[in-house]
Design a protein around this motif. Structure first.
Motif, PDB file in Angstrom:
ATOM      1  N   LEU A 123       0.865  -1.184   0.000  1.00 17.17           N
ATOM      2  CA  LEU A 123       0.000   0.000   0.000  1.00 17.17           C
ATOM      3  C   LEU A 123       0.896   1.227   0.000  1.00 17.17           C
ATOM      4  O   LEU A 123       1.774   1.358   0.861  1.00 17.17           O
ATOM      5  N   TRP A 124       0.675   2.130  -0.968  1.00 18.90           N
ATOM      6  CA  TRP A 124       1.522   3.308  -1.145  1.00 18.90           C
ATOM      7  C   TRP A 124       0.679   4.578  -1.066  1.00 18.90           C
ATOM      8  O   TRP A 124      -0.429   4.621  -1.594  1.00 18.90           O
ATOM      9  N   SER A 125       1.230   5.604  -0.421  1.00 24.44           N
ATOM     10  CA  SER A 125       0.578   6.910  -0.453  1.00 24.44           C
ATOM     11  C   SER A 125       0.773   7.527  -1.831  1.00 24.44           C
ATOM     12  O   SER A 125       1.613   7.080  -2.618  1.00 24.44           O
ATOM     13  N   SER A 126       0.016   8.582  -2.137  1.00 21.23           N
ATOM     14  CA  SER A 126       0.081   9.177  -3.466  1.00 21.23           C
ATOM     15  C   SER A 126       1.443   9.795  -3.753  1.00 21.23           C
ATOM     16  O   SER A 126       1.838   9.932  -4.914  1.00 21.23           O
ATOM     17  N   LEU A 131       3.397   2.319   2.906  1.00 21.61           N
ATOM     18  CA  LEU A 131       2.659   2.273   4.166  1.00 21.61           C
ATOM     19  C   LEU A 131       2.665   0.884   4.787  1.00 21.61           C
ATOM     20  O   LEU A 131       2.720   0.754   5.999  1.00 21.61           O
ATOM     21  N   VAL A 153      -1.698   7.637   6.976  1.00 22.28           N
ATOM     22  CA  VAL A 153      -1.993   8.500   5.826  1.00 22.28           C
ATOM     23  C   VAL A 153      -3.447   8.326   5.387  1.00 22.28           C
ATOM     24  O   VAL A 153      -3.921   7.195   5.237  1.00 22.28           O
ATOM     25  N   ALA A 157      -4.369   6.917  -2.413  1.00 24.95           N
ATOM     26  CA  ALA A 157      -3.341   5.897  -2.209  1.00 24.95           C
ATOM     27  C   ALA A 157      -3.433   4.878  -3.335  1.00 24.95           C
ATOM     28  O   ALA A 157      -4.354   4.912  -4.160  1.00 24.95           O
ATOM     29  N   THR A 158      -2.480   3.957  -3.352  1.00 21.79           N
ATOM     30  CA  THR A 158      -2.423   2.922  -4.390  1.00 21.79           C
ATOM     31  C   THR A 158      -2.208   1.564  -3.750  1.00 21.79           C
ATOM     32  O   THR A 158      -1.296   1.387  -2.944  1.00 21.79           O
ATOM     33  N   TRP A 179      -9.008   5.044  -1.851  1.00 22.40           N
ATOM     34  CA  TRP A 179      -9.105   6.228  -0.998  1.00 22.40           C
ATOM     35  C   TRP A 179      -9.130   5.789   0.461  1.00 22.40           C
ATOM     36  O   TRP A 179      -9.922   4.941   0.841  1.00 22.40           O
TER      37      TRP A 179
END
Length: 400
Positions: A123-126, A131, A153, A157-158, A179
């Motif tokens: 899981l990645w923040s924008s 994360l 966060v 996100a992705t 989101w």
């Protein structure tokens, strides 16, 4: 020898028969001498064929030194499996699905992989912050995993699924935008961003307004920033200190967008150091326009925020940004729902389009009030409105 004796006996028997019939005066013919038959020669039969030995299969290789040939069975061909084209996707969660921080999320999808390959979900923040990252398990229907969403966060996100080779190299990657939203009822610390909103407009060289709510900011400090290059590079930053409070507090601020920045970007607000336990962050995608574009116009009202409540008889502080208006005119009017005009005033923005003013509200008004701000002239003219509620003036507290 058996054949020789048999021939002799037959001749003797014939002679006796002739003698026995000797009553005739006829002269018998002279017998021809006996011809001896050749003795048969014993001929050896060919050696018995050993039927237990299978005939050699095709391919007889000469033995090398003694000139004899030896039969060697050709090994059976082995079946080489066709290599699998590595593919993976994410079927759950759905694109742009809302996920709540602190809850467990299940992630699954389909995969085409070899036995020695593996799946990792992250899981990645924008703006490119990792994360969390977990391994996934393949099954007969595809793959799946689950994990708790970390509290750090919120916002864009992705969710990413990586198919890895035996050596750990990435063979295939699949991304799904999601989101992340707060659960303020259970969170012990958080930072929320109200504005900019998703895909909000910004203009290079001018201010952009931020606001939100924060609970227990680290060192009472909030930092707002703009990120470019697919939201991986921070290009503008501004920090400010809030008052001490153990409760959630409203925050707001401005940051100047770089003059030469154009295109997709991210607006990010944070408190604390990224990667630490108390770090909190929020981000949304925005769109930055060049000042020369026709759409690069408009005006924002930063304060008061929409649906804010104020009291009659007090001073109302207003500010915002006029896009593509540098040191140009801004006008403000406040109209009550009964048609009464509270104020009309004009002034100029600063170099970065920032404007502000203060209005003293009459003591005898109440109800909904519409605030209208107009900025610019000619092609740059634009206006914006917001609605607030004016409550009756507080009753004075009698003196001692």
């Amino acid at each position: 020898m058996i054949q020789k004796k048999t021939a002799f006996s037959l001749i003797s028997l014939l002679f006796l028969l002739l003698v026995g019939c000797g009553g005739s005066d006829e002269v018998l013919p002279t017998l021809a001498p006996l011809v001896l038959l050749p003795s048969p020669t014993a001929t050896s039969l060919p050696p018995t064929l050993d039927i237990s030995t299978r005939p050699p299969e095709s391919g007889i290789s000469p033995s090398g030194g003694d000139g004899t040939a030896s039969a060697q069975a050709t090994p059976k061909p082995t079946v080489t499996p066709t290599p699998v084209n590595p593919l993976i996707n994410i079927s759950d969660p759905n694109p742009n699905q809302l996920l709540t921080l602190g809850n467990e999320v299940e992630v699954r999808g389909l995969v085409q992989m070899e036995a020695d390959q593996s799946i990792v979900v992250s899981l990645w923040s924008s703006n490119g912050r990792l994360l969390t990252e977990v391994a996934a398990t393949a099954n007969e229907f595809g793959w799946q995993t689950s994990f708790m969403l970390p509290p750090y966060v919120s916002g864009a996100a992705t969710m990413r699924a990586n198919l890895l080779g035996a050596d750990g190299s990435i063979l295939f990657t699949y991304d799904v935008p999601v989101w992340l939203t707060l659960n303020k009822e259970t969170a012990t610390r958080y930072l929320e961003m109200f504005r900019p909103t998703i895909n909000a407009k910004a203009v290079g060289g001018f201010n952009i307004f931020f606001d939100g709510e924060v609970l227990l900011p680290v060192n009472r400090t909030v930092t707002i920033s703009i990120w470019a290059d697919d939201c991986q590079t921070r290009v503008a930053r501004q920090s400010f200190v809030l008052g001490a409070s153990n409760r959630a507090v409203y925050w707001q601020g401005f940051v100047v967008v770089p003059q030469d920045l154009v295109g997709p970007a991210c607006a990010v607000a944070s408190t604390g150091e990224p990667g630490t336990e108390n770090w909190r962050e929020a981000s949304v995608p925005i769109n930055v326009l060049a000042p020369t574009e026709l759409e690069a116009r408009g005006v924002t009202i930063g304060n008061p925020p929409p649906d804010d409540e104020v009291f009659a008889g007090q001073e109302l502080f207003l500010y915002g940004t006029a896009y593509n208006v540098s040191e140009g005119p801004v006008s403000i009017s406040i109209l009550m729902e009964n048609g009464r005009v509270v104020t009309q005033t004009s002034f100029n923005t600063d170099y970065w389009g920032y404007w502000e003013t203060a209005v003293s509200l009459p003591i005898d008004i109440q109800g909904l009030a519409e605030i209208t701000v107009a900025a610019g002239e000619g092609d740059t003219f634009n206006e914006s409105t917001t609605i607030i509620r004016v409550n009756p003036a507080p009753t004075p507290t009698p003196g001692p």
